[in-house]
Design a protein around this motif. Structure first.
Motif, PDB file in Angstrom:
ATOM      1  N   ARG A   1      -0.414  -3.128   1.084  1.00 13.98           N
ATOM      2  CA  ARG A   1      -0.790  -1.785   1.532  1.00 13.98           C
ATOM      3  C   ARG A   1       0.427  -0.891   1.431  1.00 13.98           C
ATOM      4  O   ARG A   1       1.472  -1.184   2.013  1.00 13.98           O
ATOM      5  N   ARG A   2       0.315   0.196   0.681  1.00 16.24           N
ATOM      6  CA  ARG A   2       1.367   1.199   0.616  1.00 16.24           C
ATOM      7  C   ARG A   2       1.186   2.161   1.775  1.00 16.24           C
ATOM      8  O   ARG A   2       0.064   2.512   2.137  1.00 16.24           O
ATOM      9  N   ASP A   3       2.294   2.574   2.383  1.00 15.37           N
ATOM     10  CA  ASP A   3       2.219   3.481   3.524  1.00 15.37           C
ATOM     11  C   ASP A   3       1.447   4.739   3.155  1.00 15.37           C
ATOM     12  O   ASP A   3       1.702   5.375   2.135  1.00 15.37           O
ATOM     13  N   GLY A   4       0.478   5.101   3.996  1.00 19.73           N
ATOM     14  CA  GLY A   4      -0.306   6.299   3.780  1.00 19.73           C
ATOM     15  C   GLY A   4      -1.413   6.152   2.752  1.00 19.73           C
ATOM     16  O   GLY A   4      -2.034   7.147   2.377  1.00 19.73           O
ATOM     17  N   GLU A   5      -1.686   4.905   2.302  1.00 20.96           N
ATOM     18  CA  GLU A   5      -2.693   4.721   1.261  1.00 20.96           C
ATOM     19  C   GLU A   5      -3.858   3.850   1.719  1.00 20.96           C
ATOM     20  O   GLU A   5      -4.507   3.197   0.912  1.00 20.96           O
ATOM     21  N   GLY A   6      -4.144   3.813   3.016  1.00 17.75           N
ATOM     22  CA  GLY A   6      -5.329   3.107   3.477  1.00 17.75           C
ATOM     23  C   GLY A   6      -5.085   1.659   3.834  1.00 17.75           C
ATOM     24  O   GLY A   6      -3.944   1.222   4.016  1.00 17.75           O
ATOM     25  N   PRO A   7      -6.176   0.856   3.915  1.00 17.55           N
ATOM     26  CA  PRO A   7      -6.087  -0.527   4.382  1.00 17.55           C
ATOM     27  C   PRO A   7      -5.494  -1.464   3.334  1.00 17.55           C
ATOM     28  O   PRO A   7      -5.232  -1.079   2.187  1.00 17.55           O
ATOM     29  N   LEU A   8      -5.307  -2.731   3.742  1.00 18.79           N
ATOM     30  CA  LEU A   8      -4.851  -3.757   2.818  1.00 18.79           C
ATOM     31  C   LEU A   8      -5.833  -3.907   1.664  1.00 18.79           C
ATOM     32  O   LEU A   8      -7.041  -3.780   1.841  1.00 18.79           O
ATOM     33  N   ARG A   9      -5.313  -4.191   0.480  1.00 21.60           N
ATOM     34  CA  ARG A   9      -6.176  -4.464  -0.657  1.00 21.60           C
ATOM     35  C   ARG A   9      -5.645  -5.694  -1.397  1.00 21.60           C
ATOM     36  O   ARG A   9      -4.446  -5.980  -1.388  1.00 21.60           O
ATOM     37  N   ARG A  10      -6.533  -6.398  -2.030  1.00 17.39           N
ATOM     38  CA  ARG A  10      -6.156  -7.621  -2.731  1.00 17.39           C
ATOM     39  C   ARG A  10      -5.334  -7.295  -3.973  1.00 17.39           C
ATOM     40  O   ARG A  10      -5.688  -6.452  -4.766  1.00 17.39           O
ATOM     41  N   ARG A  11      -4.208  -7.989  -4.121  1.00 15.96           N
ATOM     42  CA  ARG A  11      -3.419  -7.882  -5.342  1.00 15.96           C
ATOM     43  C   ARG A  11      -3.795  -8.967  -6.338  1.00 15.96           C
ATOM     44  O   ARG A  11      -3.974  -8.705  -7.518  1.00 15.96           O
ATOM     45  N   ALA A  12      -3.891 -10.206  -5.819  1.00 16.04           N
ATOM     46  CA  ALA A  12      -4.217 -11.319  -6.712  1.00 16.04           C
ATOM     47  C   ALA A  12      -4.623 -12.534  -5.897  1.00 16.04           C
ATOM     48  O   ALA A  12      -4.236 -12.683  -4.735  1.00 16.04           O
ATOM     49  N   THR A  13      -5.418 -13.383  -6.518  1.00 19.43           N
ATOM     50  CA  THR A  13      -5.727 -14.705  -5.994  1.00 19.43           C
ATOM     51  C   THR A  13      -5.165 -15.716  -6.979  1.00 19.43           C
ATOM     52  O   THR A  13      -5.307 -15.534  -8.199  1.00 19.43           O
ATOM     53  N   SER A  14      -4.516 -16.755  -6.470  1.00 14.61           N
ATOM     54  CA  SER A  14      -3.848 -17.706  -7.361  1.00 14.61           C
ATOM     55  C   SER A  14      -4.174 -19.136  -6.970  1.00 14.61           C
ATOM     56  O   SER A  14      -4.397 -19.439  -5.793  1.00 14.61           O
TER      57      SER A  14
END
Length: 232
Positions: free
Chosen positions: A117-130
């Motif tokens: 999550r980037r500051d000011g850009e909303g909730p956590l989002r998935r980057r990758a599953t490994s």
């Protein structure tokens, strides 16, 4: 124990709300486990700093249900050179199919979910599953180990791609080990080399390493400083 957990929570607060790994590595997972690793905690912390001004602090508590199964969470606070801040949280589940002390080789599977999550850009989002399939082979009794980590990654909004890592550690002198790592993940490549010193064997360790990382933004070099508690 209470004091240690308090310190850990404070570090988590500093880190705020990557690929998980077994320290002293940054990507590689080990398929070796001690036979007494049952219902115990470990807490690994490290600070990364590069010449390009990128810094991150990571706190990674881990719980071993038994020598074959464990879960880990990595809480990371990222500070970029341009003052952009962000959080990364990664969750990992590891299962071992063999016991290295009994079978002479370690083999397992590690599933990770990486979020940001980037500051000011909303909730956590998935980057990758490994998914990694770690293999660990010992050099000899207490001499060291080599780790192979072939795997696959599913980056967000991208196709599945192969990833992997190879790493090794070797005893240098009493309580001191040399280690090295080469890795290729969903975002770039990494080379790591350093030394680990055991303040208390198998319980408390500190490490210092040099890193070179290649990503879309170019090549960055820097240092990694870590401290880890085991068998809590």
């Amino acid at each position: 124990m209470t004091r240690l957990l308090t310190c850990t929570l404070l570090l988590c607060a500093l880190a705020g709300p990557s690929l998980a790994a077994d320290r002293p590595y940054l990507v590689t997972n080990s398929a070796a486990a001690e036979e007494d690793e049952e219902q115990v905690w470990a807490v690994e912390n490290w600070l990364r700093h590069t010449r390009r001004g990128q810094r991150s602090l990571t706190v990674a508590p881990e719980y071993s249900f038994d020598p074959m199964n464990s879960v880990q969470a990595e809480f990371r606070r990222v500070l970029e050179r341009d003052d952009a801040h962000g959080h990364e949280i990664e969750f990992e589940f590891k299962h071992l199919f063999t016991r290295i002390e009994r079978d002479g080789i370690g083999f397992g599977a590690v599933l990770t979910l990486d979020t940001e999550r980037r500051d000011g850009e909303g909730p956590l989002r998935r980057r990758a599953t490994s998914l990694f399939l770690p293999i660990t082979v010992p050099f000899g009794e207490g001499a060291g180990q080599v780790h192979l980590n072939p795997g696959l990654a599913w980056p967000r909004e991208e196709r599945v791609r192969p990833i992997g890592a190879i790493a090794a550690e070797a005893a240098l002198v009493r309580r001191t080990e040399l280690f090295g790592e080469w890795a290729r993940d969903a975002e770039g490549g990494l080379v790591l080399a350093g030394v680990r010193y055991w303040i208390r064997r198998e319980r408390l360790a500190v490490d210092l390493a040099w890193q070179r990382e290649q990503a879309e933004g170019g090549t960055s070099r820097g240092v990694v400083i870590g401290i880890a508690w085991y068998d809590l």
